[in-house]
Design a protein around this motif. Structure first.
Motif, PDB file in Angstrom:
ATOM      1  N   GLY A 133       0.806  -1.225   0.000  1.00 44.27           N
ATOM      2  CA  GLY A 133       0.000   0.000   0.000  1.00 44.27           C
ATOM      3  C   GLY A 133       0.833   1.266   0.000  1.00 44.27           C
ATOM      4  N   LYS A 189      -4.988  -0.041   3.289  1.00 43.99           N
ATOM      5  CA  LYS A 189      -4.736  -1.448   2.928  1.00 43.99           C
ATOM      6  C   LYS A 189      -6.006  -2.266   3.140  1.00 43.99           C
ATOM      7  CE  LYS A 189       0.058  -0.988   4.207  1.00 43.99           C
ATOM      8  NZ  LYS A 189       1.106  -1.274   5.163  1.00 43.99           N
ATOM      9  N   SER A 223      -2.804  -2.681  -0.952  1.00 38.73           N
ATOM     10  CA  SER A 223      -3.999  -1.919  -1.315  1.00 38.73           C
ATOM     11  C   SER A 223      -4.521  -2.564  -2.603  1.00 38.73           C
ATOM     12  CB  SER A 223      -3.614  -0.462  -1.557  1.00 38.73           C
ATOM     13  OG  SER A 223      -4.655   0.190  -2.235  1.00 38.73           O
TER      14      SER A 223
END
Ligand code: BGC
Length: 374
Positions: free
Chosen positions: A109, A122, A128
């Protein structure tokens, strides 16, 4: 012979109904639900002259239904989805949605832009995925009527600076249009007031035999890609492109999706099936046909035409029977497949991949077409 007669019959029937109401391509809309903050979710429908129609809601710019005639003239809904808004709101595995600001995964992320480290929300282990916790699939899109054209739907979303951790106020537009050559066109545009990253895609799960008809393993798929991106345990591409030749990932000659899906292959094990990005041949930013899929049951065929460098093949590996289909059956594993045209996963952290940076003053402009024949 019987099939041809049936087809002629249904075509005639359809043409008669068109002359009667004289409004084949008319845009129609109806109420579909309400967001907790009171915003009204509407369902919009456009149709073409050949009996194809598509329905889209202003939540996630989600394609809820896509009706296409099969080779005997029967109309099939070929995308997975739900009948009610709450199911989309509460637990949608991205059925039909526009995915953004970044389609697929960004490792840990985080990414660097001009030496500034950005931390994203995330939502997928350390990563992510598809824009984070509240991606573009989970927001209210403004519908803007296109007065001149009743065969297209235009939606707009204004994503705020640092929303989900991404820099720049971003104005995103998505236009769906349906023409009489049986092309469903998806045009994406975006502009930003500060350098950012972007990777939009459409996440429809298709089943060309009908959305409640079982698995898609018998569908015959072709993808023009000599290379694909193998992933690590966290589903992040290692980096280098790898040849598909002599692997289960070779779809250069059309083959059934299910032919190799269960072979002993580390990548298929990690992905729990196909969940990989293909590096499309001859990347040059121009629109071209890059593959096709066909159902042997309905004869419905879908060509994919795009200007994007990659396509993610995802074979509905995480569907587990817990979601109810539109015809009140269960969506089991492999009930649908996604072919998400896009830039490569984790591109912001892979300098050798095509750039996903959008600068202030530039316009992001890309197009993907799903073209149907039957
Ligand atoms: C991803 C999958 C993910 C799925 C969610 C796909 O685009 O590649 O890993 O599980 O979206 O529906």
């Amino acid at each position: 012979m019987f099939n041809t007669l049936l087809k002629v019959f249904f075509t005639l029937l359809f043409l008669i109904s068109c002359t009667n109401n004289n409004s084949v391509s008319k845009l129609s809309m109806s109420d579909f639900g309400k967001m907790p903050n009171g915003e009204i979710i509407k369902k919009f429908k456009i149709s073409n002259a050949n009996g194809i129609s598509v329905e889209v809601i202003n939540y996630g710019a989600i394609i809820t239904n896509l009706f296409v005639p099969d080779s005997s003239g029967l109309i099939k809904d070929i995308v997975l989805g739900f009948n009610d808004f709450n199911s989309y709101y509460q637990n949608n595995p991205y059925f039909g949605a526009i995915v953004g600001r970044y389609g697929n995964r960004i490792s840990n992320g985080t990414f660097l832009l001009d030496d500034v480290k950005y931390e994203l929300k995330k939502n997928n282990g350390p990563n992510s995925l598809h824009g984070g916790l509240v991606g573009f699939d989970k927001v209210f899109w403004k519908f803007i009527e296109q007065k001149s054209d009743n065969q297209s739907l235009y939606f707009e979303y204004h994503s705020k600076h640092m929303e989900e951790g991404f820099p720049g106020n971003l104005v995103v537009g998505v236009e769906y249009s349906l023409n009489d050559s049986n092309e469903l066109k998806i045009k994406y545009t975006a502009s930003t007031d500060k350098k950012t990253i972007i990777n939009l895609t459409q996440h429809s799960y298709f089943n060309l035999s009908g959305e409640s008809s079982g698995d898609i393993l018998d569908h015959v798929l072709n993808i023009n890609a000599a290379y694909y991106l193998p992933v690590n345990e966290n589903m992040i591409p290692h980096g280098p492109y790898e040849k598909v030749e002599s692997t289960p990932f070779d779809f250069n000659n059309p083959k059934k999706i299910g032919l190799d899906i269960f072979v002993d292959d580390i990548q298929l094990k990690i992905g729990n099936g196909y969940d990989h990005c293909f590096v499309l041949d001859n990347i040059d930013g121009k629109l071209k046909k890059i593959g096709s899929v066909e159902s042997p049951v309905t004869g419905i065929k879908m060509d994919i035409i795009t200007d994007q460098p990659g396509i993610q093949l995802y074979t509905g590996n995480f569907l587990d029977g817990s979601l109810e289909s539109k015809e009140k059956k269960q969506y089991e594993k492999h009930s649908g497949f996604c072919l998400e045209t896009q830039h490569f996963p984790n591109s912001p952290n892979q300098k050798e991949y095509p750039s996903v940076i959008l600068n202030k003053g530039e316009v992001y402009n890309t197009e993907t077409i799903y073209k149907f024949s039957y």
